[in-house]
Design an enzyme around this catalytic site. Structure first.
Site, short mmCIF file in Angstrom:
data_model
loop_
_atom_site.label_atom_id
_atom_site.label_comp_id
_atom_site.label_asym_id
_atom_site.label_seq_id
_atom_site.Cartn_x
_atom_site.Cartn_y
_atom_site.Cartn_z
N ARG A 210 0.84 -1.21 0.00
CA ARG A 210 0.00 0.00 0.00
C ARG A 210 0.87 1.26 0.00
O ARG A 210 0.53 2.26 -0.64
CB ARG A 210 -0.93 0.00 1.22
CG ARG A 210 -1.97 -1.11 1.28
CD ARG A 210 -2.80 -1.29 0.05
NE ARG A 210 -3.73 -2.40 0.16
CZ ARG A 210 -3.45 -3.67 -0.17
NH1 ARG A 210 -2.27 -4.01 -0.64
NH2 ARG A 210 -4.39 -4.60 -0.05
N GLU B 223 2.14 1.65 -3.45
CA GLU B 223 1.05 2.12 -4.31
C GLU B 223 0.84 3.62 -4.14
O GLU B 223 0.57 4.33 -5.11
CB GLU B 223 -0.23 1.36 -3.95
CG GLU B 223 -1.38 1.59 -4.90
CD GLU B 223 -2.60 0.75 -4.51
OE1 GLU B 223 -2.64 -0.45 -4.84
OE2 GLU B 223 -3.50 1.28 -3.84
N SER C 51 14.96 15.07 0.99
CA SER C 51 16.00 14.10 1.32
C SER C 51 15.43 12.89 2.06
O SER C 51 14.54 13.03 2.91
CB SER C 51 17.06 14.76 2.21
OG SER C 51 18.05 13.81 2.55
#
Lengths: 146, 146, 146, 146, 146, 146, 146, 146, 146, 146
Positions: A87, A90, A113
């Site tokens: 997830r 995604e 960063s």
């Protein structure tokens, strides 16, 4: 003692003592995310923190050097499979271009960063279903022009 | 009008009007992350928001349906290459197991949803270098046992 | 006892006792699919079910914790090779866009959860060749708009 | 008229007429899943169904042959990215071995056919969140021994 | 005894006895291709054949269950490297579309089953170079329309 | 005229004339598999066959050179997705080592050529379901020892 | 003794005796390339050569069968990484189409066999830098037309 | 004129004039392999050769610059599919370690250059089947020690 | 002693003695980059350097041959994951075409050798953040024209 | 004007004017590596530099915005194929772990930034073959501990 043995030992001692990552972090005076990442071999600890961890979990003294060693970071799957980690992947896929647009809009050409970087993870109680709050905080690095 | 044409038209009109994503979001009364993701074709808009966007950017009327269409989400590179997006991918790689440990510790076996999910992106001024703050807020979904 | 040892022990004891997955599931009062997935290390069991399994199969007491541990789910092949599993993958490939269209048509923009999810597998006797009936039941999750 | 042009024409005419896949399926007397898969170029239609579709959507007469043509089935991403389709892929990954165990336990060594195969997709209203019910029905094919 | 140990034991006993796959197949009354695939762990044997094999090769009695176990079929390389196996892969690549056209032309929309499937391999003596004759015989499965 | 234009033209003219691949092959006095593979751009034709094809299908005269050109053979997917072609790939995966064992047993160390190679495809009527018979005939090439 | 043990034993004995591949090849009366490939498990040896090798290197008698066994040829990296081997891969990439053009121009449609194939490797002294001369000699195999 | 247009123009003019690569090479006084690789866009030509080629094939004058441009070398398939090119790849796979051993044995630690490199391709008439002779000649480069 | 054992032994002895790579390099009179790469198994050492290293670190005498052996160079990840190494990969991705343009502009068509190649790594103190200076020095190799 | 059109226009105008990258860089007062990377679309230019470039090359005025746009950096091949770029990739593969060791030894746990980063490329005349000198200069970023 290498990082693999170290992680195994920490996980074992943590379970045997019924400790939580949050508890361990509090005991050594560092944040939960950083402490967990050190215990999973993804960050190196400075000497004080390493010694505190070794004392707390009664690890062998060679664990101090193992905790202080600079890790070679890696992950097994270019595209993660565990549903919780997928997830997150995604989210990067779906919102990556959106995040790029908004970070550029606020800060100019550069990146957030992942090295000068901290993170917190919180749970928010909610009658319609609890929520997980992840807060990432990374230094903005502008591209050099020379 | 398909999503590709829609995105191109939005980007063009945004530039022509000197608008920002934050400005567009404010004008239609939605959040910047969600609004940007709709404009980049990664989310569908409800009718009110779609109409407000079309009016604001003076898009052709067929853009309303295009904004409301449910997108097929995809990204070109399984491992992203643009440095800004790669850093996010690297965070998932380096801290994915840490996040899994801590979310499980706080909430039990389950995941943070990427669907019932919101995000904000902020800039924090800092004399030692400005910082980017990303806050993700996803519903915790416990695994079903049956 | 880790998940790998656990699975091996369960498979051994199941064979030694001549048990079936359906029989094991019935004995602990849970469904066959969920029970099998727990025994193959793909789901965690709550304490009651874990203890019932350990008692039924006379596993060592450390198996309770192993059954309750939250697994890291993974599979070896991005594109499965075993013909039975490949056919399921092929169904997702061939009918994936069709399923997307119909779920969107019935429920709007969102997904069928794989977490808040149950499944049953049945055999239907049929003179022209028996049939396998797979029923998947997942919560519909609408995309958040914010 | 090739499959790509056919699909585009169908999607256009469907939208222009405000039709649903379920409505189209009912009008030609076939099931919604099969009808949608034919319209998305993933199955071939027999002549009667092809003619009914062409009449219903007022497609050019060359669409009959295009609907009847045997398609070369393919999908763009070995690991799907759209969240709705990925969840189906994840189910195959997480439950694939479980399904293999249970189908073998009920039917012996063999597979569930993805060719002699039907599917239905239903919505179940539920106060705690609606649910999607997917039912797959495939012929069991035992491995030949010779 | 698992499949890996089984295969190793069979190969050893076969070599020790100076047997051929054809000889073993004849001795148990099954075909050479099927028998070899069982001995290499790629098919399961019914009880009679399993017992005949165990007797012939004087395998330990636990080998009966191992021979009867339903295998998880897999191969190491998506694109095979051994020249003999690669040539078969190349034939599928070069002639795959041709085979699709001709099977469709003769039988309609459907596939040749790899499950309800038999194969023979013969050598044809030829003064200009001996030839290998591979005959595949698979059931035609028409796509279901529903 | 390049191979791509050639294939398109042949497929069009074949459809327009209601011809079959078998019919075309018979008309030019070559086998169906070879003829189809030439028409799909996977083999080159000698001048006589090329001219016969051009005459039969009334192709432009530049098609003679295109049919005679030596093709660069390629296929789009390392692991094929169309179910008919995938089943052939699966056969190579499942039976590849078996075929290697049996060809070596009959002929020694070497391979079955995919170049000095012919194939036929037949349909066998069968009351329990028609069958597809694929016969491959390749020269055995022993490894050189020098 | 399997091929892996065989290779290890040969490499050890070769080093212990201070032999070179060229010296071993000369001692058994075969070419250096073929002899080395046999010793690295990439080719099978006929009985005479196998026995000569075993005698020369004082290998255990089971090494004869291991040398005569038909190997399953494979290599670890689809794109080689060792700089010496990568340069050969690069030559195939850069000059592959050129070689295809020139072999077709000289010999017609067909391939250079990698099975009926020999190779020599020589060093040419040169004041401006020594040179490596690789000579490949493979049978031309014309595509069959049938 | 870019390299793609250049290659197309050369191939066209070569065919129109009935020239061979060997003939073109002879006409401009360079070797066939190098000349072909220049004409296929895989090497740059010095001015004299470029002008000679343009004159011979009556290419537009902009072709001189295109021939002299330094190409970005690339190939479409990491593992080549055309059977002629695949055989070369297979030779690198099967004999790569052998070649590494023998080049190191003759020359020490280093590589055969693919840049300071020439190649010839010859046909050898042979009553038992003609043979292709490929001769590669590359400078030996020792690894630097510093 | 193989390279893997060698590397492990060196790393152990280095840590036990509290040595640095720079210190080891200075002690054997070679550069730090080359010395480190030898100790990590990525380069072979000439006899003098090998003996000096063995003496310095009191390695077993078999380490001399292991240090002198010509390594097969390889790396585990085609796209590196450790952030420090990934940044180098990213530089090649982002600046690769730029470096190609400028090297060609200065030197003509050819490459910078990675074999006849040296490198130094320095730290530059800087009040706004220290800097790493990497200097690569490779022989220019022009493409051969023949 | 998007980045692709921009790059094409710049390359054309550069060639038409017979300019070099070094010359262009000098004219706008920036370094050659940065200037080239901007012209190849891999960095954004500040307004002054963008205007200077547009003026120098007489580009259309819309090129100013295109030069100032923040690019999405990407490269086509995860493993580069052009020999010049591949050698750089090979250096990262062969010397990556060495560079990691030495940077850590000098600076501690952290990375060399690829964002706060500059590079120069020089040619060194050398009677034994000219050399290319690449100097990379990146800020050292220590990992945050929190």
């Amino acid at each position: 003692m290498n990082k693999t043995d170290l992680i195994e030992a920490i996980v074992l001692e943590k379970a045997a003592r019924g400790l939580t990552w949050e508890g361990i972090a509090a005991a050594i005076g560092m944040s939960p995310v950083w402490t967990t990442s050190v215990c999973l071999g993804m960050n190196s600890a400075p000497e004080t923190a390493a010694k505190a961890l070794v004392e707390l979990l009664e690890l062998p003294s060679t664990a101090v050097a193992a905790l202080m060693a600079y890790p070679t970071k890696s992950w097994e799957q270019a595209v993660p499979q565990d549903p919780l980690v997928y997830r997150l992947y995604e989210i990067v896929g779906v919102y990556g271009t959106t995040m790029k647009e908004l970070i550029h809009e606020k800060c100019g050409d550069g990146i957030m960063s992942a090295i000068d970087f901290t993170m917190t993870i919180d749970k928010e109680d909610n009658p319609r279903g609890d929520r997980v709050i992840v807060t990432m905080d990374g230094k903005f690095l502008p591209y050099k022009q020379w």
